[in-house]
Design a protein around this motif. Structure first.
Motif, short mmCIF file in Angstrom:
data_model
loop_
_atom_site.label_atom_id
_atom_site.label_comp_id
_atom_site.label_asym_id
_atom_site.label_seq_id
_atom_site.Cartn_x
_atom_site.Cartn_y
_atom_site.Cartn_z
N VAL A 33 0.84 -1.20 0.00
CA VAL A 33 0.00 0.00 0.00
C VAL A 33 0.87 1.25 0.00
O VAL A 33 0.55 2.26 -0.63
N LEU A 34 1.99 1.17 0.70
CA LEU A 34 2.91 2.31 0.79
C LEU A 34 4.31 1.79 1.03
O LEU A 34 4.50 0.84 1.80
N ARG A 35 5.27 2.42 0.40
CA ARG A 35 6.68 2.11 0.65
C ARG A 35 7.44 3.44 0.67
O ARG A 35 7.47 4.15 -0.33
N GLN A 36 8.04 3.76 1.81
CA GLN A 36 8.72 5.05 1.95
C GLN A 36 9.79 4.97 3.02
O GLN A 36 9.50 4.61 4.17
N ASP A 37 11.01 5.32 2.68
CA ASP A 37 12.13 5.41 3.61
C ASP A 37 12.25 4.17 4.50
O ASP A 37 12.50 4.27 5.70
N GLY A 38 12.05 3.01 3.90
CA GLY A 38 12.17 1.77 4.65
C GLY A 38 10.88 1.26 5.25
O GLY A 38 10.80 0.08 5.63
N TRP A 39 9.88 2.10 5.36
CA TRP A 39 8.58 1.64 5.87
C TRP A 39 7.79 0.99 4.74
O TRP A 39 7.75 1.51 3.62
N VAL A 40 7.17 -0.13 5.05
CA VAL A 40 6.35 -0.83 4.08
C VAL A 40 5.01 -1.16 4.74
O VAL A 40 4.97 -1.82 5.78
N VAL A 41 3.94 -0.66 4.13
CA VAL A 41 2.60 -0.99 4.60
C VAL A 41 2.02 -2.03 3.66
O VAL A 41 1.93 -1.81 2.44
N LEU A 42 1.63 -3.17 4.22
CA LEU A 42 1.10 -4.29 3.46
C LEU A 42 -0.35 -4.54 3.82
O LEU A 42 -0.77 -4.30 4.97
N HIS A 43 -1.11 -5.04 2.85
CA HIS A 43 -2.52 -5.32 3.10
C HIS A 43 -2.95 -6.57 2.36
O HIS A 43 -2.56 -6.80 1.21
N ASP A 44 -3.73 -7.41 3.05
CA ASP A 44 -4.36 -8.57 2.44
C ASP A 44 -5.76 -8.69 3.03
O ASP A 44 -5.94 -9.16 4.17
N PRO A 45 -6.78 -8.23 2.30
CA PRO A 45 -8.15 -8.25 2.87
C PRO A 45 -8.67 -9.65 3.16
O PRO A 45 -9.60 -9.81 3.95
N GLY A 46 -8.05 -10.67 2.55
CA GLY A 46 -8.51 -12.02 2.79
C GLY A 46 -7.73 -12.78 3.84
O GLY A 46 -7.97 -13.98 4.05
N ALA A 47 -6.80 -12.12 4.51
CA ALA A 47 -5.96 -12.80 5.50
C ALA A 47 -6.80 -13.25 6.69
O ALA A 47 -7.72 -12.55 7.14
N THR A 48 -6.47 -14.42 7.20
CA THR A 48 -7.16 -14.96 8.37
C THR A 48 -6.22 -14.90 9.56
O THR A 48 -5.24 -15.65 9.64
N PRO A 49 -6.47 -14.02 10.53
CA PRO A 49 -5.53 -13.84 11.65
C PRO A 49 -5.40 -15.12 12.47
O PRO A 49 -6.37 -15.86 12.69
N ASP A 50 -4.18 -15.36 12.94
CA ASP A 50 -3.89 -16.49 13.82
C ASP A 50 -3.34 -15.93 15.14
O ASP A 50 -2.18 -15.56 15.24
N LEU A 51 -4.23 -15.83 16.12
CA LEU A 51 -3.86 -15.21 17.40
C LEU A 51 -3.89 -16.22 18.54
O LEU A 51 -3.97 -15.85 19.72
N ARG A 52 -3.80 -17.49 18.21
CA ARG A 52 -3.92 -18.53 19.22
C ARG A 52 -2.81 -18.46 20.26
O ARG A 52 -1.70 -18.06 19.98
N ALA A 53 -3.16 -18.89 21.47
CA ALA A 53 -2.16 -19.00 22.52
C ALA A 53 -1.18 -20.12 22.15
O ALA A 53 -1.58 -21.15 21.60
N THR A 54 0.08 -19.90 22.46
CA THR A 54 1.11 -20.90 22.14
C THR A 54 1.80 -21.42 23.37
O THR A 54 2.72 -22.23 23.27
N ARG A 55 1.39 -20.97 24.53
CA ARG A 55 2.01 -21.44 25.77
C ARG A 55 1.26 -22.66 26.30
O ARG A 55 0.06 -22.75 26.15
#
Length: 497
Positions: free
Chosen positions: A475-497
């Motif tokens: 979406v944006l790339r400037q001075d080393g910053w990169v903004v990425l987007h995937d509207p179809g991404a499925t978040p994985d926030l599961r506990a791992t402990r």
């Protein structure tokens, strides 16, 4: 006449003038600390760890929920619904919740911390005036206001430890004034700051053992302090989803407290060596005492800080604990300054040999000398940035960061590099961009500067390439910053402990 009204010149006019002076001092300190903190925020010097953690937690409190910090829970493997009470038992943070009804954002925490730190001046001034008089109290207030542990706390985003100087100093001052009930209330509030504040309360009890007629109160504080630390660490933190041994840092002594205590008693030389290994521990302890001209060593008040100091210096893990940087030393700052006041009084009673009984009168010299020493030390620590014009400007990387933040929509779930999380936290659901892919729809990555917790730029750039291969778009790339987007991404926030 009570202990609170003794001392020179307590006429109503002088009391009013002193109140105005102290109030002005507190306001000036709070404003200075706030400016420093907010400039750091505006110039992208604040970080997700720890500012966003506390921002999410206090926001949860403000909505009458448990203090959930998704960013902490996901990064540390506890899951997205993790409450910070399972990390450190700090229910005092709930006091800040109403402020979020006025302004919902991490800037609120930065200003609140500045005010709380500045309020320590009031009980410290009262304690010093009772011992040395008003002019000395003004000097000592300056010693605390410029103290490097305060500076390093202001320079480390936000932390619950900011409550400790005011409450510990209030505990001491109220006891000194003969107000035992108020002293106990302050001690009780101190226990709500963090689980290990019981060590500070117990240390205060040890100090009271040096005073005649205080054994019963001393015993109550020692038992209550140690008991609370055990209860909060072993019972309450696990009850809120944490791990009782998560911050165990004493493997060099033993696998748990009983084994560590037994080993320390049977191998005292090893324990003493740990206090100064690595060398930075000795450096930190030197910095705590040397700017105060060693005078706190003449006061039994110094005993109060020893258990809390030993907790950090006996550790062999978590190197941040024993460095001069960060916020840990602020818990000791106010009591050590007060110990300097008491030490100056005690040393002033000594007779100078060969002077026909003339007294040392350090009470007249030490407040000014300590203030000068505090001023001399300022350029070595965080407040030196006040005098650097570059501190107040965004560099090119920070300006690009602002554009990257603006590219993320409100309400989005975003994995954000450590330096941009605070600017997103007030309007988005922030996760830390870390070494494990979370598949959030939005990612703000930094490929120009190494960021916590990645081991280096190579790993950060590899992560961006990997996400691009998996369907994310730039979406944006400037001075080393990169903004990425995937509207179809499925978040994985599961506990791992």
């Amino acid at each position: 006449m009570t202990a609170e009204t003794t001392g020179p010149d307590v006429s109503p006019g002088r009391v009013r003038r002193d109140a105005v002076a102290v109030g002005a001092f507190v306001v000036a300190a709070a404003v200075a600390y706030s400016v420093f903190s907010l400039v750091r925020y505006w110039t992208f010097r604040t970080t997700t760890y720890d500012l966003v953690i506390f921002d999410q937690a206090v926001r949860s409190y403000s909505r009458l929920h448990l203090p959930t910090a998704m960013v902490k829970g996901v990064h540390n493997g506890f899951g997205p619904h993790f409450t910070v009470l399972g990390d450190h038992f700090s229910p005092i943070l709930a006091l800040l919740a109403p402020l979020y009804w006025i302004h919902d954002g991490p800037q609120t925490l930065l200003v609140a911390q500045s005010v709380v730190l500045a309020l320590t001046i009031v009980p410290l001034w009262m304690f010093t005036r009772r011992r040395l008089g008003a002019w000395a109290a003004h000097c000592v207030a300056g010693v605390y206001a410029l103290a490097w542990p305060v500076a390093e706390t202001v320079a480390f985003d936000f932390h619950e430890m900011a409550f400790t100087p005011a409450l510990s100093m209030l505990m001491l001052e109220r006891h000194d004034a003969g107000r035992r009930r108020q002293c106990l209330l302050a001690a009780g509030a101190l226990l709500l700051v963090k689980e290990d504040m019981g060590l500070l309360v117990a240390g205060f009890g040890l100090y009271l053992l040096t005073r005649p007629g205080e054994r019963r109160l001393a015993a109550v504080l020692v038992v209550a302090g140690l008991g609370w630390t055990w209860l909060a660490s072993r019972v309450l933190i696990p009850a809120f989803g944490g791990a009782a041994d998560y911050y165990w840092a004493y493997d060099a002594l033993g696998r748990d407290l009983p084994h560590a205590a037994a080993y320390a008693l049977t191998h005292p030389w090893t324990a003493l060596k740990l206090l100064v290994t690595p060398n930075v521990k000795a450096t930190t302890m030197g910095w705590l005492i040397l700017p105060l001209l060693l005078v706190p060593l003449a006061s039994p008040i110094t005993v109060a800080v020893l258990p809390l100091l030993a907790e950090r210096m006996l550790a062999n893990r978590f190197g941040n604990w024993w460095e001069p940087r960060f916020h840990y030393n602020v818990a000791l700052a106010a009591l050590l300054v007060a110990a300097g006041v008491d030490g100056a009084c005690r040393l002033s009673r000594l007779r100078v040999p060969g002077t026909r009984g003339r007294r040392l009168r350090l009470d007249l010299v030490w407040p000014v000398a300590a203030l000068l020493a505090a001023a001399v030390v300022v350029p070595r620590f965080a407040f030196k940035n006040f005098f650097d014009p570059a501190f107040y400007r965004r560099d090119a990387h920070a300006r690009a960061a602002a554009h990257a933040v603006a590219a993320v929509p409100h309400g989005a779930l975003v994995e954000a590099a450590n330096a941009v999380g605070p600017q997103l936290s007030g309007r988005a659901r922030v996760l830390l961009w870390d070494t494990r892919v979370r598949w959030a729809p939005w990612v703000v990555a930094d490929t120009a500067r190494t960021t916590f917790p990645f081991p280096g730029l190579g790993a950060q750039r590899d992560r961006v390439r990997y996400l691009l291969q998996r369907g994310y778009t730039v979406v944006l790339r400037q001075d080393g910053w990169v903004v990425l987007h995937d509207p179809g991404a499925t978040p994985d926030l599961r506990a791992t402990r």
